[in-house]
Design a protein around this motif. Structure first.
Motif, short mmCIF file in Angstrom:
data_model
loop_
_atom_site.label_atom_id
_atom_site.label_comp_id
_atom_site.label_asym_id
_atom_site.label_seq_id
_atom_site.Cartn_x
_atom_site.Cartn_y
_atom_site.Cartn_z
N SER A 117 -22.79 -79.72 10.72
CA SER A 117 -21.48 -78.71 10.83
C SER A 117 -19.94 -79.58 11.25
O SER A 117 -19.99 -79.76 10.72
N LEU A 118 -19.30 -78.45 11.13
CA LEU A 118 -17.51 -78.90 10.78
C LEU A 118 -17.12 -77.73 12.52
O LEU A 118 -16.23 -79.30 12.19
N HIS A 119 -17.04 -76.94 12.90
CA HIS A 119 -16.49 -76.59 13.81
C HIS A 119 -16.73 -76.78 15.71
O HIS A 119 -18.46 -76.36 15.48
N VAL A 120 -16.54 -76.83 16.25
CA VAL A 120 -16.40 -77.36 17.21
C VAL A 120 -17.64 -76.00 18.22
O VAL A 120 -18.38 -75.89 18.92
N SER A 121 -17.10 -74.73 17.50
CA SER A 121 -17.75 -73.56 18.08
C SER A 121 -19.03 -72.64 17.50
O SER A 121 -19.45 -72.11 17.90
N ARG A 122 -19.00 -74.27 16.44
CA ARG A 122 -20.58 -73.95 15.62
C ARG A 122 -21.43 -74.53 15.38
O ARG A 122 -21.27 -75.78 14.10
N ASN A 123 -21.60 -75.20 16.29
CA ASN A 123 -22.21 -77.80 16.42
C ASN A 123 -23.47 -77.20 16.67
O ASN A 123 -24.69 -78.55 17.12
#
Ligand code: UDP
Length: 161
Positions: A117-123
């Motif tokens: 994953s890359l972003h806190v909202s899509r972890n």
């Protein structure tokens, strides 16, 4: 080994792990399960469901006032999740290490979030953050009869009795 009051390794500790909707959509369920199996933890509960906003509000009760809460609800209800209970020595803390920091940018390679994953909202994944949290979340997501007591034959190889 951390030991319990009887001096035995605490092999009965449990935690709640969930593959979030992005992880399910991206077909990461198998890879995530494999990491917990290969570490030596025992799967004692597993199900797939579409989460309700009510359940989510209870699960994330400490976050409902946060500015990102409504987008968190939208994300977590965007598709099914796969929720699991894993058991074994130090499983709560070890799972947090295996999952990596909340913000994937700070999660090292080798962790689930650091690798997928890359972003806190899509972890991709959830892991309980404390023994008390794990107990609360397991009770929230699972009925007692959905959790399976079973003997994993290799437990004496992964843990001292
Ligand atoms: N989250 C988010 N934005 C933030 C912080 C958290 O979207 O700035 C989401 C993220 O999916 C995170 C979840 O809210 O996993 C719960 O946050 P918490 O701080 O409990 O982190 P976790 O225990 O999941 O690492």
């Amino acid at each position: 080994f951390r030991t319990n009051s009887a001096g035995l390794a605490d092999v009965k500790e449990r935690t709640l792990i969930a593959v979030k909707p992005d992880g399910v959509q991206r077909r990461l369920v198998g890879q995530i399960i494999r990491r917990f199996e290969q570490r030596g933890f025992k799967l004692v509960g597993l199900k797939m469901l579409q989460v309700s906003e009510g359940l989510l509000a209870q699960h994330y009760c400490q976050l409902t006032q946060k500015p990102f809460y409504s987008s968190l609800v939208e994300y977590m209800t965007s598709g099914p999740v796969v929720v699991m209970v894993w058991e074994g020595h130090n499983v709560v803390q070890s799972s947090r290490v295996m999952v990596g920091a909340t913000n994937p940018a700070a999660a090292p390679a080798g962790t689930v979030r650091g690798d997928f994953s890359l972003h806190v909202s899509r972890n991709v994944v959830h892991a309980s953050d404390s023994l008390e949290g794990a107990q609360r979340e397991i009770q929230l997501w699972f009925q007692g009869k959905e959790l399976v007591e079973w003997d994993c034959w290799d437990q004496t190889l992964t843990c001292e009795k």
